[in-house]
Design a protein around this motif. Structure first.
Motif, PDB file in Angstrom:
ATOM      1  N   ASN A 127       0.909  -1.159   0.059  1.00  0.00           N
ATOM      2  CA  ASN A 127       0.054   0.002   0.001  1.00  0.00           C
ATOM      3  C   ASN A 127       0.917   1.267   0.223  1.00  0.00           C
ATOM      4  N   LYS A 128       1.105   1.760  -1.179  1.00  0.00           N
ATOM      5  CA  LYS A 128       1.986   2.839  -1.332  1.00  0.00           C
ATOM      6  C   LYS A 128       1.547   4.416  -0.646  1.00  0.00           C
ATOM      7  N   PHE A 129       0.152   4.311  -0.512  1.00  0.00           N
ATOM      8  CA  PHE A 129      -0.380   5.432  -0.113  1.00  0.00           C
ATOM      9  C   PHE A 129      -0.986   5.516   1.171  1.00  0.00           C
ATOM     10  N   THR A 130      -0.358   5.339   2.406  1.00  0.00           N
ATOM     11  CA  THR A 130      -0.941   5.293   3.788  1.00  0.00           C
ATOM     12  C   THR A 130      -0.718   6.683   4.456  1.00  0.00           C
ATOM     13  N   ASN A 131      -1.462   7.480   3.863  1.00  0.00           N
ATOM     14  CA  ASN A 131      -1.141   8.851   4.356  1.00  0.00           C
ATOM     15  C   ASN A 131      -1.996   9.597   5.272  1.00  0.00           C
ATOM     16  N   ILE A 132      -3.555   8.838   5.248  1.00  0.00           N
ATOM     17  CA  ILE A 132      -4.415   9.610   6.175  1.00  0.00           C
ATOM     18  C   ILE A 132      -3.781   9.387   7.597  1.00  0.00           C
ATOM     19  N   THR A 133      -4.471  10.380   8.589  1.00  0.00           N
ATOM     20  CA  THR A 133      -3.820  10.297   9.967  1.00  0.00           C
ATOM     21  C   THR A 133      -4.842  10.402  10.667  1.00  0.00           C
ATOM     22  N   LYS A 134      -5.773  11.058  10.295  1.00  0.00           N
ATOM     23  CA  LYS A 134      -7.102  11.118  11.255  1.00  0.00           C
ATOM     24  C   LYS A 134      -8.084  12.038  10.668  1.00  0.00           C
ATOM     25  N   THR A 135      -9.590  11.474  11.404  1.00  0.00           N
ATOM     26  CA  THR A 135     -10.670  12.129  10.670  1.00  0.00           C
ATOM     27  C   THR A 135     -11.138  13.368  11.504  1.00  0.00           C
ATOM     28  N   LEU A 136     -11.475  14.427  11.094  1.00  0.00           N
ATOM     29  CA  LEU A 136     -12.090  15.771  11.661  1.00  0.00           C
ATOM     30  C   LEU A 136     -13.108  16.465  11.103  1.00  0.00           C
ATOM     31  N   ASP A 137     -13.873  17.265  11.921  1.00  0.00           N
ATOM     32  CA  ASP A 137     -14.664  18.068  11.322  1.00  0.00           C
ATOM     33  C   ASP A 137     -14.228  19.321  11.105  1.00  0.00           C
ATOM     34  N   VAL A 212      -7.241  12.243  -3.820  1.00  0.00           N
ATOM     35  CA  VAL A 212      -6.566  13.261  -4.752  1.00  0.00           C
ATOM     36  C   VAL A 212      -7.717  13.925  -5.441  1.00  0.00           C
ATOM     37  N   LEU A 213      -8.471  13.271  -5.959  1.00  0.00           N
ATOM     38  CA  LEU A 213      -9.549  14.032  -6.747  1.00  0.00           C
ATOM     39  C   LEU A 213     -10.509  15.085  -5.852  1.00  0.00           C
ATOM     40  N   LEU A 369      -0.517  17.416   6.381  1.00  0.00           N
ATOM     41  CA  LEU A 369      -1.797  17.661   7.054  1.00  0.00           C
ATOM     42  C   LEU A 369      -2.537  18.319   6.096  1.00  0.00           C
ATOM     43  N   ALA A 370      -2.807  18.056   4.780  1.00  0.00           N
ATOM     44  CA  ALA A 370      -3.835  18.609   3.847  1.00  0.00           C
ATOM     45  C   ALA A 370      -5.134  17.935   3.779  1.00  0.00           C
ATOM     46  N   THR A 371      -6.099  18.896   3.519  1.00  0.00           N
ATOM     47  CA  THR A 371      -7.546  18.416   3.903  1.00  0.00           C
ATOM     48  C   THR A 371      -7.881  17.371   2.665  1.00  0.00           C
ATOM     49  N   VAL A 372      -8.249  16.327   2.859  1.00  0.00           N
ATOM     50  CA  VAL A 372      -8.913  15.465   2.054  1.00  0.00           C
ATOM     51  C   VAL A 372     -10.210  14.935   2.135  1.00  0.00           C
ATOM     52  N   ALA A 373     -10.923  14.211   1.131  1.00  0.00           N
ATOM     53  CA  ALA A 373     -12.330  13.479   1.670  1.00  0.00           C
ATOM     54  C   ALA A 373     -11.828  12.212   1.290  1.00  0.00           C
ATOM     55  N   ASN A 374     -12.565  11.356   2.326  1.00  0.00           N
ATOM     56  CA  ASN A 374     -12.182   9.814   2.436  1.00  0.00           C
ATOM     57  C   ASN A 374     -13.613   8.971   1.680  1.00  0.00           C
ATOM     58  N   PRO A 375     -13.410   7.990   1.022  1.00  0.00           N
ATOM     59  CA  PRO A 375     -14.294   7.201   0.549  1.00  0.00           C
ATOM     60  C   PRO A 375     -15.261   6.855   1.426  1.00  0.00           C
ATOM     61  N   ASP A 376     -15.219   6.954   2.943  1.00  0.00           N
ATOM     62  CA  ASP A 376     -16.330   6.716   3.670  1.00  0.00           C
ATOM     63  C   ASP A 376     -17.037   7.910   3.833  1.00  0.00           C
ATOM     64  N   ASN A 377     -17.029   8.868   3.375  1.00  0.00           N
ATOM     65  CA  ASN A 377     -17.822  10.073   3.389  1.00  0.00           C
ATOM     66  C   ASN A 377     -17.425  10.989   4.490  1.00  0.00           C
ATOM     67  N   GLY A 382      -4.343  14.454   5.199  1.00  0.00           N
ATOM     68  CA  GLY A 382      -3.432  13.436   4.638  1.00  0.00           C
ATOM     69  C   GLY A 382      -2.021  14.197   4.546  1.00  0.00           C
ATOM     70  N   SER A 383      -1.010  13.438   4.374  1.00  0.00           N
ATOM     71  CA  SER A 383       0.245  14.010   4.282  1.00  0.00           C
ATOM     72  C   SER A 383       1.080  13.505   3.016  1.00  0.00           C
ATOM     73  N   GLY A 384       1.524  14.029   2.220  1.00  0.00           N
ATOM     74  CA  GLY A 384       2.255  13.651   1.082  1.00  0.00           C
ATOM     75  C   GLY A 384       2.273  14.507  -0.210  1.00  0.00           C
ATOM     76  N   THR A 385       3.295  14.364  -0.981  1.00  0.00           N
ATOM     77  CA  THR A 385       3.156  15.175  -2.081  1.00  0.00           C
ATOM     78  C   THR A 385       1.954  14.605  -2.955  1.00  0.00           C
ATOM     79  N   SER A 386       1.466  13.572  -2.920  1.00  0.00           N
ATOM     80  CA  SER A 386       0.391  13.416  -3.555  1.00  0.00           C
ATOM     81  C   SER A 386      -0.844  14.109  -3.264  1.00  0.00           C
ATOM     82  N   PHE A 387      -0.778  14.841  -2.064  1.00  0.00           N
ATOM     83  CA  PHE A 387      -1.926  15.965  -2.015  1.00  0.00           C
ATOM     84  C   PHE A 387      -1.507  17.259  -2.105  1.00  0.00           C
ATOM     85  N   SER A 388      -0.390  17.527  -2.320  1.00  0.00           N
ATOM     86  CA  SER A 388       0.293  19.119  -2.783  1.00  0.00           C
ATOM     87  C   SER A 388       0.085  19.076  -4.262  1.00  0.00           C
TER      88      SER A 388
END
Length: 535
Positions: A127-137, A212-213, A369-377, A382-388
């Motif tokens: 799993n190359k993309f283990t970037n998510i650290t926590k979920t928050l409002d 990413v999307l 710690l960029a803001t992302v949406a997760n598949p669980d809604n 998440g952190s990584g240049t995947s998100f920059s």
């Protein structure tokens, strides 16, 4: 009927497993001679959108646009199953064994044959993309947009109405979660394509592409808004999550040729490659010259066809590898590193330069710690240049929307020149953090050389006054609204402005009764006068 469906599914599964249990080879043909296709009739093999993109930017057609001669493909068909072809590289990927590969190499019109997938090496499920650290409002993803002055473009109404391809590992639940509601309802998902399985299934694989999307196209005001919330997208898969083999770089080539035909203008990928399960395929730092790895070469070819690549630098900054991977070394791409919320280099973000000395990454954006949406809604970080990279991708689309007459390289140059380290780039952050307000100003070179202030845009709706102007005065600006008798109804003085800058003002004024009014701007002299009609 249900039994027949099961049989078809089992047969499809068997065929897929059978293909992946065999080696795959890359067959390069010697030429495109005697082809039934001609550059004089490009509509036979290029879409109208692809041709339009080239015409608008004055990019000529060349031999790489011609499909492979069908007669050449017929020569190799007896030796295996052709998975896909590449007109850019005049090559085909074929499933076969070493004995047949040797036979193919003897064919007169074949130039080179080499293995790109070793079915006998142990596949390391990763799993190359283990970037998510926590979920928050979190609310709206303001920081990653405002850091780059992307909100300036949004305020002007540029919301990324361009065509973007996102090339990733999968887009799990993108067809159902809330942040993509308007993307779906407005039919802005133009197509899907899975180069690994050679079908259109992209919604059952990997969370990474979904995240990413979301950075680009999320659209839930008050919760999360992407950098290009009105973009049209093609969702493409080139990453095989079952292992790491160099064939994935060739799948990537296939997705780029697909994107070209689909009329894509900007594409984003967070995929990068350095080492593989088969160590004989590994890259070395010297490969990172933009001219060795096939996926990097393909990105440069895409530029020559009018597209603009936005690529993640990689997450090896704190690892022994340390440097960018492929295709981040591509020539004339925008390779993106990561910074934290304090605008410092994120330790994981990969370093440049490219092996030939070019500055890499070109720019940076928020990736720690960029803001992302997760598949669980949920909405998380998440952190990584995947998100920059998608932060830059979306805002690039907005900037290009503002200046559709500009070429891909002109847009790229403006973004780089706007960055805060442009005059003193380094190997960690490249030219630095871009300022899309400055990039906009650079592209408005028709005003940058003026020695007087100018009112560029004006609107008045529902008592909301919106003003865009170029300021180059010694005195403060004074805004006024008055009636036809000359009575001043609203007045505001703007001070502490910097000469030679663009400014956007948004003012809410007291309601006006029905009638005709005059709006004026004064600096050293009266800049402009506009009529306001209130019904």
């Amino acid at each position: 009927m249900e039994r027949n469906k099961r049989i078809v599914l089992l047969l499809t599964l068997f065929l897929s497993v059978n293909i992946f249990a065999q080696d795959r080879y890359w067959v390069v043909f010697s030429d495109k001679n005697n082809s039934p296709y001609s550059l004089q009739n490009p509509e036979q093999f290029l879409s109208s959108k692809s041709l339009q993109r080239r015409t608008e930017q004055n990019y000529p057609l060349d031999s790489t646009d011609l499909p492979i001669n069908p007669q050449y493909l017929n020569l190799i068909k007896p030796y295996g199953q052709i998975l896909f072809t590449s007109k850019w590289f005049n090559a085909a990927c074929i499933v076969t064994d070493s004995l047949n590969a040797g036979q193919i190499a003897q064919i007169q019109k074949v130039d080179t044959v080499y293995r790109i997938f070793n079915a006998h090496v142990t596949q390391k499920k990763i799993n190359k993309f283990t970037n998510i650290t926590k979920t928050l409002d979190y609310g709206i993803a303001a920081k990653q947009i405002q850091m780059l002055k992307g909100d300036f473009l949004h305020q002007l109404g540029y919301l990324g109405n361009k065509t973007i391809a996102v090339i990733d590992a999968g887009f799990n639940n993108t067809d159902s979660i809330d942040v993509f509601g308007s993307l779906r309802s407005e039919n802005r998902i133009l197509s899907t394509y899975n180069a690994v399985l050679q079908n259109t299934d992209v919604y059952s694989f990997a969370n990474h592409g979904t995240q990413v999307l979301s950075i680009i196209t999320a659209d839930i005001p008050g919760q999360m808004t992407g950098t290009a919330p009105k973009a049209k997208v093609h969702l493409l898969i080139s990453e095989d999550m079952t292992g790491e083999q160099i064939i994935e770089e060739y799948y990537f080539v296939r997705t780029l040729e697909y994107a070209d035909s689909a009329g894509v203008e900007v594409f984003n990928t967070s995929l990068g490659y350095t080492t593989f399960d088969d160590s004989t395929q590994n890259h070395t730092y010297n490969d990172l010259n933009g001219k060795t790895a096939i996926n990097s070469i393909a990105c440069s070819l895409a530029v020559q066809k009018g597209m603009l690549p936005v690529l993640s630098a990689g997450n090896s900054g704190a690892n022994p590898w340390h440097f960018i991977g492929t295709p981040a070394d591509a020539i004339n791409s925008i390779t993106v590193g990561a910074v934290d919320e304090n605008e410092f280099h994120a330790p994981f973000s990969s370093y440049g330069p490219a092996a030939d000395g070019r500055i890499k990454p070109e720019v940076c954006a928020l990736g720690a710690l960029a803001t992302v949406a997760n598949p669980d809604n949920s909405i998380g970080v998440g952190s990584g240049t995947s998100f920059s990279a998608p932060v830059i991708c979306g805002l690039t689309a907005c900037l290009w929307e503002a200046f559709p007459e500009k070429t891909n390289l002109e847009i790229r140059e403006a973004i780089i020149k706007s960055a805060h380290l442009y005059n003193n780039p380094n190997d960690s952050m490249g030219y630095g953090i871009p300022d899309f307000k400055i990039a906009y100003q650079l592209l408005r070179n028709d005003i940058a050389t003026q020695n007087t202030s100018q009112l560029l845009d004006f609107s008045f709706n529902n008592n909301q006054l919106e003003i865009l102007l170029y300021y180059n005065d010694d005195n403060p600006l004074v805004f006024k609204i008055y009636d036809l008798s000359g009575k001043i109804l609203w007045e505001k003085e703007i001070t502490l402005l910097q000469k030679g800058e663009l400014y956007f003002f948004n003012e809410l004024i007291n309601p006006l009764s029905s009638g005709v009014y005059v709006f004026s701007v004064n600096g050293n002299k009266k800049l402009s006068k506009k009529f306001i009609v209130v019904k």
